[in-house]
Scaffold this motif. Structure first.
Motif, PDB file in Angstrom:
ATOM      1  N   PHE A 171      43.845  44.997  31.552  1.00  0.00           N
ATOM      2  CA  PHE A 171      42.635  44.872  30.743  1.00  0.00           C
ATOM      3  C   PHE A 171      41.692  46.061  30.950  1.00  0.00           C
ATOM      4  CE2 PHE A 171      44.025  40.479  30.459  1.00  0.00           C
ATOM      5  CZ  PHE A 171      43.711  40.168  29.138  1.00  0.00           C
ATOM      6  N   GLY A 172      41.960  46.855  31.982  1.00  0.00           N
ATOM      7  CA  GLY A 172      41.148  48.053  32.198  1.00  0.00           C
ATOM      8  C   GLY A 172      40.137  47.914  33.316  1.00  0.00           C
ATOM      9  N   MET A 173      40.485  47.129  34.328  1.00  0.00           N
ATOM     10  CA  MET A 173      39.555  46.994  35.466  1.00  0.00           C
ATOM     11  C   MET A 173      40.342  47.085  36.774  1.00  0.00           C
ATOM     12  SD  MET A 173      38.668  42.925  35.499  1.00  0.00           S
ATOM     13  CE  MET A 173      39.326  42.191  34.006  1.00  0.00           C
ATOM     14  N   PRO A 174      39.677  47.434  37.870  1.00  0.00           N
ATOM     15  CA  PRO A 174      40.373  47.415  39.161  1.00  0.00           C
ATOM     16  C   PRO A 174      40.804  45.984  39.482  1.00  0.00           C
ATOM     17  CG  PRO A 174      38.207  48.464  39.353  1.00  0.00           C
ATOM     18  CD  PRO A 174      38.271  47.849  37.993  1.00  0.00           C
ATOM     19  N   ALA A 175      42.005  45.846  40.016  1.00  0.00           N
ATOM     20  CA  ALA A 175      42.499  44.515  40.378  1.00  0.00           C
ATOM     21  C   ALA A 175      43.312  44.660  41.651  1.00  0.00           C
ATOM     22  CB  ALA A 175      43.375  43.946  39.265  1.00  0.00           C
ATOM     23  N   GLU A 176      43.093  43.759  42.589  1.00  0.00           N
ATOM     24  CA  GLU A 176      43.903  43.816  43.812  1.00  0.00           C
ATOM     25  C   GLU A 176      44.320  42.429  44.267  1.00  0.00           C
ATOM     26  OE1 GLU A 176      42.016  45.067  47.532  1.00  0.00           O
ATOM     27  OE2 GLU A 176      40.131  45.317  46.442  1.00  0.00           O
ATOM     28  N   ARG A 177      45.494  42.409  44.900  1.00  0.00           N
ATOM     29  CA  ARG A 177      46.038  41.153  45.440  1.00  0.00           C
ATOM     30  C   ARG A 177      45.783  41.124  46.941  1.00  0.00           C
ATOM     31  NH1 ARG A 177      51.057  41.802  44.032  1.00  0.00           N
ATOM     32  NH2 ARG A 177      50.790  40.787  42.033  1.00  0.00           N
ATOM     33  N   VAL A 178      45.290  39.978  47.432  1.00  0.00           N
ATOM     34  CA  VAL A 178      45.045  39.859  48.874  1.00  0.00           C
ATOM     35  C   VAL A 178      45.649  38.562  49.392  1.00  0.00           C
ATOM     36  CG1 VAL A 178      42.899  41.185  48.871  1.00  0.00           C
ATOM     37  CG2 VAL A 178      42.804  38.703  48.552  1.00  0.00           C
ATOM     38  N   ASP A 179      45.835  38.524  50.705  1.00  0.00           N
ATOM     39  CA  ASP A 179      46.306  37.314  51.376  1.00  0.00           C
ATOM     40  C   ASP A 179      45.127  36.347  51.463  1.00  0.00           C
ATOM     41  OD1 ASP A 179      47.007  35.325  53.143  1.00  0.00           O
ATOM     42  OD2 ASP A 179      47.932  36.675  54.604  1.00  0.00           O
ATOM     43  N   GLY A 180      45.198  35.287  50.673  1.00  0.00           N
ATOM     44  CA  GLY A 180      44.080  34.353  50.579  1.00  0.00           C
ATOM     45  C   GLY A 180      43.915  33.443  51.779  1.00  0.00           C
TER      46      GLY A 180
END
Ligand SMILES: Cc1ncc(C[n+]2csc(CCOP(=O)(O)OP(=O)(O)O)c2C)c(N)n1
Ligand SMILES: [Mg+2]
Length: 326
Positions: A202-211
């Motif tokens: 969509f055009g934004m920074p996105a990151e995956r983290v250990d929840g």
């Protein structure tokens, strides 16, 4: 915002409060005293608390059907929440909201939401308000949309994410990927199997983290909130997590593998992870955390007693608060 000792202790207390609130509800719901449907948040505490640790009462959050943890993390009164869930007159929403429509505008908690994917458009609306009221210099307020892996497949969410990018508003989309949407695995229902990449598209920074790692969630939130407050626009955080109970209370969970929950309780418990981290770096003594554990249990006990003893709403209140008056 750095996490000093006070903030660390506060974060642990909030996570523990959520856990015990939910563990106790699990027991109380079985008595049949609590009306309506309830979705427990136990297991996901580090996400709500890691995110809300960077927020003040002036910032907004929009929650989901699994909202107790978001409320507690945002600072809602635990006794007021318990009374609300018991449907009592002096609950946070006068006993008319219950578990799935709980809200507390004074704390910037704009509401739980029974509509999957219903929250993000509201969060973008709140973010537009934040942007319009931005101070000429300095940092602005932000708005957080919590949602599950199931919500990320909803059209409303796509529209909200696109609009947030187009308008450059301070929304932070937090997807709590607990592996299931009701009884359907995220591996099946999320076509690309990659919520982070989809959000980035969509055009934004996105990151995956250990929840289940409070510190990882918090660090990602620091990045997202710094960007949003500075006026640079939205971000997404996907937090991988698990729920320790069923989709709703009463769910037989036949779709989960044998021993899955026991395994996850042993390896993905955010409270144990937090304890291990602060023990390793020596920042907080175990005895201090034990004292918090004891205080939280007493607080939850008192909240349940107060809720049980509280009066029900009167019949005359049935038709009030239906429409907002301006
Ligand atoms: C628009 C809409 N469709 C379907 C439902 C029924 N429903 C309630 S919760 C849920 C699953 C949501 O899954 P997820 O977003 O992953 O959240 P989780 O329950 O895992 O926290 C569904 C399908 C609903 N409430 N709203
Ligand atoms: Mg889910």
């Amino acid at each position: 915002m750095e996490l000093d000792r006070t903030k660390l202790l506060d974060a642990y207390r909030r996570m523990k409060t959520i856990r015990e609130f939910e563990e106790r509800l699990h027991v109380e719901i079985a008595t049949g005293e609590i009306p309506g449907f309830t979705h427990l948040y136990a297991g996901q505490e580090a996400v709500a608390v890691g995110v809300c640790a960077e927020l003040t009462d002036e910032d907004y959050i929009v929650s989901t059907h699994r909202g107790h943890g978001h409320c507690i993390a945002k600072g809602c009164d635990v006794t007021g929440m318990m009374k609300e869930i018991y449907g009592r007159r002096d609950g946070l929403c006068k006993g008319k909201g219950g578990s799935m429509h709980i809200a507390d505008f004074d704390k910037g908690m704009l509401g739980a939401n029974a509509i999957v994917g219903g929250g993000p458009p509201l969060a973008v609306g709140a973010a537009i308000a934040c942007q319009l009221r931005r101070p000429a210099s300095g940092e602005g307020r932000v708005s957080v949309a919590f949602g599950g892996d199931g919500s990320c497949n909803q059209g409303t969410v796509f529209e909200a994410m696109n609009l947030a990018v187009v308008l450059g508003v301070p929304t932070i989309f937090v997807f709590e990927n607990n592996g299931y949407s009701e009884h359907t695995g995220a591996d099946y229902a999320v076509g690309s199997k990659d919520i982070t990449a989809r959000s980035a598209a969509f055009g934004m920074p996105a990151e995956r983290v250990d929840g289940s790692d409070f510190f990882a969630v918090h660090a990602a939130m620091q990045r997202a909130v710094a960007r949003a407050r500075s006026g640079a626009g939205p971000s997404t955080i996907e937090a991988t997590t698990t729920r320790f109970y069923g989709h709703f209370e009463g769910d037989p969970q036949n779709y989960r593998a044998k021993g899955e929950i026991e395994r996850q309780r042993a390896t993905m418990d955010c409270l144990a992870r937090f304890r291990a981290t602060v023990a390793a770096d020596g920042s907080i003594a175990a005895a201090e955390l034990d004292a918090i554990d004891r205080a939280v249990l007493l607080e939850i006990d008192a909240a349940v007693s107060a809720a049980r003893a509280a009066p029900m709403p009167s019949e005359s209140e049935l038709t009030t608060d239906v429409y907002i008056s301006y």
